[in-house]
Design a protein around this motif. Structure first.
Motif, short mmCIF file in Angstrom:
data_model
loop_
_atom_site.label_atom_id
_atom_site.label_comp_id
_atom_site.label_asym_id
_atom_site.label_seq_id
_atom_site.Cartn_x
_atom_site.Cartn_y
_atom_site.Cartn_z
N MET A 179 0.65 -1.24 0.07
CA MET A 179 -0.22 0.06 -0.02
C MET A 179 0.82 1.21 0.01
SD MET A 179 -3.10 -1.02 0.09
CE MET A 179 -4.12 -2.53 0.77
N VAL A 180 1.92 1.25 0.79
CA VAL A 180 3.05 2.34 1.05
C VAL A 180 3.33 2.73 -0.43
CG1 VAL A 180 4.89 3.22 1.92
CG2 VAL A 180 3.46 1.51 3.20
N ARG A 181 3.58 1.74 -1.25
CA ARG A 181 4.20 2.06 -2.63
C ARG A 181 3.14 2.50 -3.52
NH1 ARG A 181 7.36 -1.82 -0.55
NH2 ARG A 181 9.69 -1.54 -1.24
N LEU A 182 1.86 2.73 -3.06
CA LEU A 182 0.64 3.08 -3.86
C LEU A 182 0.27 4.53 -3.28
CD1 LEU A 182 -1.63 -0.09 -4.24
CD2 LEU A 182 -0.13 0.75 -6.01
N PHE A 194 11.03 4.07 3.76
CA PHE A 194 11.49 2.88 3.58
C PHE A 194 11.32 2.30 1.89
CE2 PHE A 194 12.10 -2.02 3.46
CZ PHE A 194 13.09 -2.02 3.98
N ALA A 195 10.09 2.42 1.49
CA ALA A 195 9.86 1.84 0.20
C ALA A 195 10.36 2.86 -0.77
CB ALA A 195 8.17 1.98 -0.04
N ARG A 196 11.09 4.19 -0.76
CA ARG A 196 11.57 5.02 -1.59
C ARG A 196 12.88 4.57 -1.99
NH1 ARG A 196 9.10 10.87 0.40
NH2 ARG A 196 10.24 11.34 -1.47
N ARG A 197 13.19 5.33 -3.26
CA ARG A 197 14.72 5.30 -3.61
C ARG A 197 15.33 6.65 -3.74
NH1 ARG A 197 14.62 1.49 -1.60
NH2 ARG A 197 14.38 -0.85 -2.50
N ASP A 198 14.30 7.49 -3.99
CA ASP A 198 14.65 8.73 -4.55
C ASP A 198 15.49 9.65 -3.36
OD1 ASP A 198 12.04 8.84 -3.50
OD2 ASP A 198 11.75 10.94 -4.06
N LYS A 199 16.83 9.72 -3.28
CA LYS A 199 17.37 10.21 -2.14
C LYS A 199 17.11 11.59 -1.95
CE LYS A 199 21.14 7.76 -0.71
NZ LYS A 199 22.40 6.83 -1.49
N SER A 200 17.23 12.66 -2.96
CA SER A 200 16.79 14.11 -2.97
C SER A 200 15.52 14.40 -2.45
CB SER A 200 17.24 14.82 -4.19
OG SER A 200 16.27 14.17 -5.17
N GLY A 201 14.53 13.47 -2.95
CA GLY A 201 13.19 13.64 -2.48
C GLY A 201 12.80 13.38 -0.99
N ILE A 202 13.59 12.42 -0.76
CA ILE A 202 13.56 11.99 0.80
C ILE A 202 14.04 13.21 1.37
CG2 ILE A 202 14.26 10.34 2.57
CD1 ILE A 202 14.10 8.17 0.44
N ALA A 214 4.87 9.18 8.82
CA ALA A 214 3.74 8.78 7.85
C ALA A 214 4.39 9.85 6.50
CB ALA A 214 2.61 9.06 8.40
N LEU A 215 4.53 10.99 6.76
CA LEU A 215 4.68 12.00 5.54
C LEU A 215 5.85 11.76 4.87
CD1 LEU A 215 3.99 15.48 7.37
CD2 LEU A 215 2.49 14.00 5.71
N MET A 216 6.81 10.86 5.41
CA MET A 216 8.19 10.77 4.82
C MET A 216 7.80 9.79 3.69
SD MET A 216 10.91 12.08 6.11
CE MET A 216 12.39 11.13 5.73
N ALA A 217 6.81 9.09 3.70
CA ALA A 217 6.38 8.41 2.61
C ALA A 217 5.95 8.92 1.34
CB ALA A 217 5.50 7.32 2.84
N ARG A 218 5.81 10.37 1.60
CA ARG A 218 5.11 11.29 0.47
C ARG A 218 3.71 10.70 0.20
NH1 ARG A 218 8.24 13.86 -4.36
NH2 ARG A 218 9.40 14.95 -2.67
#
Lengths: 439, 262
Positions: free
Chosen positions: B100-103, B129-137, B175-179
């Protein structure tokens, strides 16, 4: 004093192996909150893979144990890690995962069941992986026994030739073989000293060495002569014992040796005289401690410095919330299992190298080793990575020093006695703490 | 609230109280006919709700009404027996939580779900955790820490040592860190001092203003209806009222039952 240091070295070497196995117990407990009783059997499986794998590799590649190249040891280690890791994965996937939501007691009982299953499969007679040389017996045809007749002997005239397959050197699964692990890691005493050099006078037949320097041979210390040789293009060192009394010897004195048949030992061959150290430090022990420390440091970095490590700790705290973070909980749990079993495999490999003459892995000796590692995990505080390491060294220390200075027979008693004391005084283990949650 | 009305024709009652969520934005989340039982205990009896993009939708009700179960079903933490859940038109019922996080959905669970054995910083990073975009994170981390300056002060501390309010802030920041495009919040005001509750609700509004759709489960109906666009009232596993939040806040039934009204 020498005894003390030798015991200390054994403690550090074996303690680091206990620690590696204890880490497997503690990792799984940390995440799933149950004791994986099959872990000591995974350790046994690692030992068996080492025994069988090194026997098979040596046979297939045609090396003698002493002259096996370093990469063969690495291959056997990787094989042990692979076999144990795969088994660990399958156990978690098919025995424990279906019980993820079941009461913890069910999983615990399943773990005992898996342990018994592995032990019993391990004792099946097994299929021969490699065999020793074929046995050929020739006898008069009319003296054949019924059993020999049933093996289809070749009969030529009056004589019969019976061919029997060679002894199974390694079987799948354990069966009863092999009995002894070939030592395939390099070993030497690192801190021995060269005290003199000399020249052979008359070669091996006469067994006399003429010294270049004056020396004093001290009582209670071993001395040996070494000569460089080349076998199959490989430089090797051969050694020879002195046959003289301790005392002072001048330069040019002829010393008698215990002669051996040695093609390099000709008249005029050069020798070095080596003195054994008071406390021998063996290369193998150094390898064991170094590789264990590397693995433990790697684990520490993995658990406390990486994203996957944070995920592991998150899963250990709360599985449901961890999955809300986007963590694939099943993957993390499988990974943890494989990691723990891989550490046990590495420990079993190193242990088999250190104690090659230990009985075959299907025996209780190996299971007991796994159990001691479990005690180490509990003593250090189960679920605590640093505690497992501390527990490993502590258990080895109490076992080896107790065996050396009190009584050898009671060595297991010290270990399990310590367990009882720790459980009475600090039930959470030395480094374990009851984590309280703030509401 | 049954005592509050005199009309006992259920169809007419439903017509009166349950209106569709007809906002401007496209449908973000659609839940239809959701049935969920824990063993023999039935928690949800056919819940329908709609969340439109850009909205704050609140789900209010008493203890045990099934609010948390509804959220848990949406985020895949429990498996409903029947029903349909779509996120931006995509069927998501039956997917595992971590998918769900990825969705684009983040769920800040009941009781905050802080990992007490990790530092505040590690907790925060797990949100991405599910994200790969370093600058976005890094950008989202900065945004979250600007919203919750208290969290920034505590970064190296173990999360278990935080106060309840700080833990709630950490949970929301995480929770916001998952954008997320849709943020599920389960009782963010639970057990917090009134002043901190004010702050939390102010921030929920800011998060929503910045473009995140919010589905908010609350017992504090007053606060929740105050910031929400649309509200649902859940009673023993059924939606009994659905109206724009202002109308709900003004209705006699809700005031009597949930706002301590007169």
């Amino acid at each position: 004093m020498a005894d003390f240091f030798q015991t200390l070295i054994a403690t550090i070497a074996v303690g680091s192996l206990y620690a590696l196995v204890a880490l497997g117990y503690t990792l799984v407990y940390g995440i799933l909150k149950f004791i994986n009783f099959a872990h000591s059997d995974i350790f046994v499986l690692g030992a068996w893979t080492t025994f069988a794998g090194s026997t098979v590799f040596l046979t297939k590649f045609g090396y003698e144990p002493e002259q096996s190249p370093w990469w063969l040891g690495v291959c056997v280690l990787l094989l042990a890690i692979f076999v144990c890791g795969l088994t660990g994965y399958l156990i978690e996937r098919f025995a424990y995962r279906p019980l993820r939501k079941a009461p913890r007691l069910n999983v615990l009982i399943t773990a005992i069941g898996v342990s018994l299953l592995l032990q019993n499969v391990g004792q099946l007679p097994g299929l021969a992986l490699v065999r020793g040389p074929e046995r050929v017996v020739t006898k008069p045809a009319d003296q054949l026994t019924d059993r020999e007749k049933s093996t289809n002997p070749e009969i030529a005239g009056d004589t019969a030739t019976i061919r029997e397959p060679g002894e199974a050197l390694a079987t799948l699964p354990f069966g009863s073989s092999p009995k002894r692990a070939p030592t395939i890691l390099p070993d030497a005493v690192l801190n021995e000293t060269v005290v003199a050099s000399g020249t052979s006078k008359g070669g091996a037949k006469r067994g006399v060495i003429v010294l270049d320097q004056a020396i004093e041979l001290v009582p209670d210390r071993g001395y040996r002569l070494e000569i460089a040789r080349t076998i199959d293009g490989q430089p090797r060192r051969e050694s020879l014992n002195l046959a003289v009394e301790p005392g002072k010897y001048e330069a040019g004195v002829e010393l008698a040796t215990q002669p051996r048949r040695n093609p390099a030992d000709l008249d005029g061959a050069r020798y070095t005289l080596v003195r054994d150290p008071l406390v021998p430090i063996r290369l193998l022990d150094v390898l064991i401690v170094a590789s264990s420390l590397v693995l433990m440091a790697g684990l520490q970095v993995l658990v406390f410095r990486t994203k996957l490590g944070s995920a592991m700790r998150a899963v250990s705290f709360n599985v449901d919330t961890a999955s809300l973070m986007g963590i694939n909980v099943n993957f993390v749990i499988s990974f943890t299992f494989v990691l723990g079993t891989a550490l046990a495999a590495a420990a079993a490999f190193l242990y088999a190298m250190k104690y090659p003459s230990l009985q075959q892995p299907a025996s209780g000796v190996w299971v007991l080793l796994g159990l001691k590692a479990f005690v180490a995990a509990v003593v250090g505080g189960i679920g605590n990575v640093r505690g497992a390491v501390l527990g490993g060294f502590l258990i080895a220390g109490i076992e080896f020093f107790g065996a050396r200075y009190i009584s050898t027979e009671l060595r297991d008693v010290y270990v399990f006695g310590l367990l009882i004391v720790v459980l009475l005084v600090r039930p959470n283990g030395l480094l374990g703490s009851a984590v309280r949650e703030k509401v | 609230m049954s005592a509050a009305h005199t009309d006992d024709n259920p169809a007419k009652l439903a017509e009166q109280h349950i209106r569709p969520n007809t906002g401007d934005g496209p449908v973000m989340l659609q839940v239809s006919d959701l049935h969920m039982a824990y063993g023999a205990i039935r928690a949800l009896h056919g819940v329908d709700l709609t969340v439109r993009q850009g909205q704050i939708v609140t789900l209010i009700g008493c203890n045990g009404a099934g609010k948390s179960t509804t959220l848990r079903s949406i985020s895949g933490m429990c498996k409903p027996q029947r029903g349909k859940i779509t996120l931006e038109g995509r069927e998501i019922l039956g997917l595992p939580s971590h998918a769900m996080v990825r969705l684009g959905m983040a769920h800040s669970p009941e009781g905050r779900g802080i990992f007490a054995n990790l530092t505040v910083e590690e907790n925060l990073e797990l949100g991405a955790f599910a994200r790969r975009d370093k600058s976005g994170i890094a950008a989202d981390r900065e945004r979250a820490l600007t919203l919750f300056p208290r969290v920034r002060e505590r970064m190296k501390q173990m999360a278990g040592t935080l106060s309840g309010g700080e833990q709630q802030m950490l949970a929301m920041a995480r929770a916001l860190m998952a954008r997320p495009r849709l943020l599920l919040l389960d009782e963010p005001s639970l057990g917090l001092a009134p002043q901190i509750v004010q702050t939390i609700f102010k921030i929920i509004r800011e998060i929503n203003a910045a473009g995140t759709t919010v589905l908010l489960v609350e017992q504090n109906a007053h606060m929740a209806l105050n910031i929400a666009h649309f509200g649902y009232v859940l009673e023993v596993g059924r939606i009994v009222m659905a109206r724009p939040a202002k109308e709900l806040a003004a209705s006699d039934e809700v005031r009597k039952a949930y706002l301590g009204g007169h």
